[in-house]
Write a protein that holds these residues in place. Structure first.
Motif, PDB file in Angstrom:
ATOM      1  N   GLY A   1       0.818  -1.221   0.000  1.00 25.11           N
ATOM      2  CA  GLY A   1       0.000   0.000   0.000  1.00 25.11           C
ATOM      3  C   GLY A   1       0.844   1.260   0.000  1.00 25.11           C
ATOM      4  O   GLY A   1       0.533   2.232  -0.694  1.00 25.11           O
ATOM      5  N   LYS A   2       1.927   1.238   0.759  1.00 25.50           N
ATOM      6  CA  LYS A   2       2.824   2.395   0.812  1.00 25.50           C
ATOM      7  C   LYS A   2       3.463   2.629  -0.547  1.00 25.50           C
ATOM      8  O   LYS A   2       3.553   3.773  -1.009  1.00 25.50           O
ATOM      9  CB  LYS A   2       3.894   2.172   1.875  1.00 25.50           C
ATOM     10  CG  LYS A   2       4.873   3.321   2.010  1.00 25.50           C
ATOM     11  CD  LYS A   2       5.904   3.016   3.074  1.00 25.50           C
ATOM     12  CE  LYS A   2       6.969   4.110   3.103  1.00 25.50           C
ATOM     13  NZ  LYS A   2       8.073   3.774   3.997  1.00 25.50           N
ATOM     14  N   ARG A   3       3.893   1.565  -1.191  1.00 24.56           N
ATOM     15  CA  ARG A   3       4.538   1.717  -2.502  1.00 24.56           C
ATOM     16  C   ARG A   3       3.570   2.262  -3.544  1.00 24.56           C
ATOM     17  O   ARG A   3       3.932   3.092  -4.377  1.00 24.56           O
ATOM     18  CB  ARG A   3       5.114   0.391  -2.972  1.00 24.56           C
ATOM     19  CG  ARG A   3       5.779   0.516  -4.335  1.00 24.56           C
ATOM     20  CD  ARG A   3       6.610  -0.654  -4.684  1.00 24.56           C
ATOM     21  NE  ARG A   3       7.323  -0.396  -5.934  1.00 24.56           N
ATOM     22  CZ  ARG A   3       8.324  -1.113  -6.356  1.00 24.56           C
ATOM     23  NH1 ARG A   3       8.760  -2.129  -5.635  1.00 24.56           N
ATOM     24  NH2 ARG A   3       8.911  -0.829  -7.487  1.00 24.56           N
ATOM     25  N   LEU A   4       2.346   1.807  -3.499  1.00 25.76           N
ATOM     26  CA  LEU A   4       1.375   2.217  -4.515  1.00 25.76           C
ATOM     27  C   LEU A   4       0.761   3.586  -4.244  1.00 25.76           C
ATOM     28  O   LEU A   4       0.569   4.372  -5.168  1.00 25.76           O
ATOM     29  CB  LEU A   4       0.260   1.177  -4.623  1.00 25.76           C
ATOM     30  CG  LEU A   4       0.622  -0.136  -5.289  1.00 25.76           C
ATOM     31  CD1 LEU A   4      -0.517  -1.124  -5.165  1.00 25.76           C
ATOM     32  CD2 LEU A   4       0.985   0.089  -6.752  1.00 25.76           C
ATOM     33  N   PHE A   5       0.427   3.864  -2.966  1.00 26.44           N
ATOM     34  CA  PHE A   5      -0.385   5.046  -2.681  1.00 26.44           C
ATOM     35  C   PHE A   5       0.120   5.920  -1.545  1.00 26.44           C
ATOM     36  O   PHE A   5      -0.505   6.929  -1.226  1.00 26.44           O
ATOM     37  CB  PHE A   5      -1.825   4.618  -2.364  1.00 26.44           C
ATOM     38  CG  PHE A   5      -2.460   3.816  -3.456  1.00 26.44           C
ATOM     39  CD1 PHE A   5      -2.844   4.411  -4.648  1.00 26.44           C
ATOM     40  CD2 PHE A   5      -2.654   2.454  -3.301  1.00 26.44           C
ATOM     41  CE1 PHE A   5      -3.427   3.679  -5.660  1.00 26.44           C
ATOM     42  CE2 PHE A   5      -3.238   1.699  -4.310  1.00 26.44           C
ATOM     43  CZ  PHE A   5      -3.626   2.313  -5.487  1.00 26.44           C
ATOM     44  N   GLY A   6       1.186   5.511  -0.873  1.00 30.70           N
ATOM     45  CA  GLY A   6       1.712   6.315   0.215  1.00 30.70           C
ATOM     46  C   GLY A   6       1.528   5.654   1.572  1.00 30.70           C
ATOM     47  O   GLY A   6       0.808   4.667   1.727  1.00 30.70           O
ATOM     48  N   ARG A   7       2.193   6.258   2.557  1.00 32.09           N
ATOM     49  CA  ARG A   7       2.242   5.697   3.906  1.00 32.09           C
ATOM     50  C   ARG A   7       0.861   5.564   4.551  1.00 32.09           C
ATOM     51  O   ARG A   7       0.548   4.554   5.183  1.00 32.09           O
ATOM     52  CB  ARG A   7       3.148   6.565   4.770  1.00 32.09           C
ATOM     53  CG  ARG A   7       3.386   6.025   6.141  1.00 32.09           C
ATOM     54  CD  ARG A   7       4.452   6.862   6.869  1.00 32.09           C
ATOM     55  NE  ARG A   7       4.711   6.303   8.179  1.00 32.09           N
ATOM     56  CZ  ARG A   7       4.177   6.758   9.298  1.00 32.09           C
ATOM     57  NH1 ARG A   7       3.357   7.801   9.265  1.00 32.09           N
ATOM     58  NH2 ARG A   7       4.461   6.187  10.454  1.00 32.09           N
ATOM     59  N   GLY A   8       0.022   6.564   4.391  1.00 30.80           N
ATOM     60  CA  GLY A   8      -1.307   6.538   5.000  1.00 30.80           C
ATOM     61  C   GLY A   8      -2.167   5.391   4.496  1.00 30.80           C
ATOM     62  O   GLY A   8      -2.838   4.705   5.280  1.00 30.80           O
ATOM     63  N   VAL A   9      -2.140   5.197   3.210  1.00 33.87           N
ATOM     64  CA  VAL A   9      -2.913   4.090   2.626  1.00 33.87           C
ATOM     65  C   VAL A   9      -2.338   2.752   3.081  1.00 33.87           C
ATOM     66  O   VAL A   9      -3.086   1.822   3.411  1.00 33.87           O
ATOM     67  CB  VAL A   9      -2.951   4.194   1.088  1.00 33.87           C
ATOM     68  CG1 VAL A   9      -3.545   2.935   0.466  1.00 33.87           C
ATOM     69  CG2 VAL A   9      -3.742   5.419   0.655  1.00 33.87           C
ATOM     70  N   GLY A  10      -1.030   2.652   3.121  1.00 38.89           N
ATOM     71  CA  GLY A  10      -0.399   1.416   3.582  1.00 38.89           C
ATOM     72  C   GLY A  10      -0.796   1.078   5.011  1.00 38.89           C
ATOM     73  O   GLY A  10      -1.135  -0.063   5.321  1.00 38.89           O
TER      74      GLY A  10
END
Length: 169
Positions: free
Chosen positions: A70-79
């Motif tokens: 999730g972090k790789r695709l959309f950022g830390r918050g989403v991850g």
């Protein structure tokens, strides 16, 4: 107090090597990799806690892997949000407590998705090879993983667009 399928898992994992081979060749090829991993895991013991802890470890790994994806695709918050939602999901918690291969399959599916993202972004042969290996291993965890791999490949074929100013996709 293993339930029937958990008892089958433990029974298969405890077979002699010859019987272990025979059961996969003639009868129970589904979840072969899980049974092989469980076979090694039960050297730690065969109590309920130890046998079921393989799934617990895989589930914790899945939460961490989902955060990374999730972090790789959309950022830390989403991850973080995705990882939290998986950590509190009732089905994921149930599978984390079962002596079956579903938690390990969840981990493999998430790792496969991460490998697909890496392969698409880098378009290197090595990344595609790693994706292929992880996806093939997932198929040995459970036959339904081919549906995951199929949907991943279909998404690449449908949504892959050329990068501007480059002939790569």
């Amino acid at each position: 107090s293993f339930w029937m399928d958990e008892g089958v898992s433990l029974g298969i994992a405890r077979l002699s090597w010859l019987d272990f081979y025979r059961i996969f060749w003639h009868r129970e090829a589904n979840m072969a990799l899980y049974y092989l991993v469980l076979r090694g895991w039960i050297h730690l013991g065969t109590t309920e806690a130890i046998v079921r802890s393989l799934s617990a470890v895989a589930s914790v790994g899945a939460v961490g892997a989902l955060y990374i994806l999730g972090k790789r695709l959309f950022g830390r918050g989403v991850g973080l949000t995705a990882a939290l939602l998986l950590a509190i999901n009732a089905f994921a918690i149930e599978y984390a407590q079962d002596a079956r291969g579903y938690a390990l399959l969840s981990l493999a599916a998430i790792v496969s998705s991460y490998c697909l993202v890496s392969a698409v972004q880098s378009d290197s042969g090595r990344s595609w090879a790693v994706y292929t290996i992880v996806s093939a291993l997932a198929a040995y965890l459970h036959f339904f993983s081919v549906l995951i791999t199929g949907s991943q490949i279909l998404s690449v074929l449908i949504f892959r667009r050329p990068v501007l100013g480059n002939n790569c996709y």
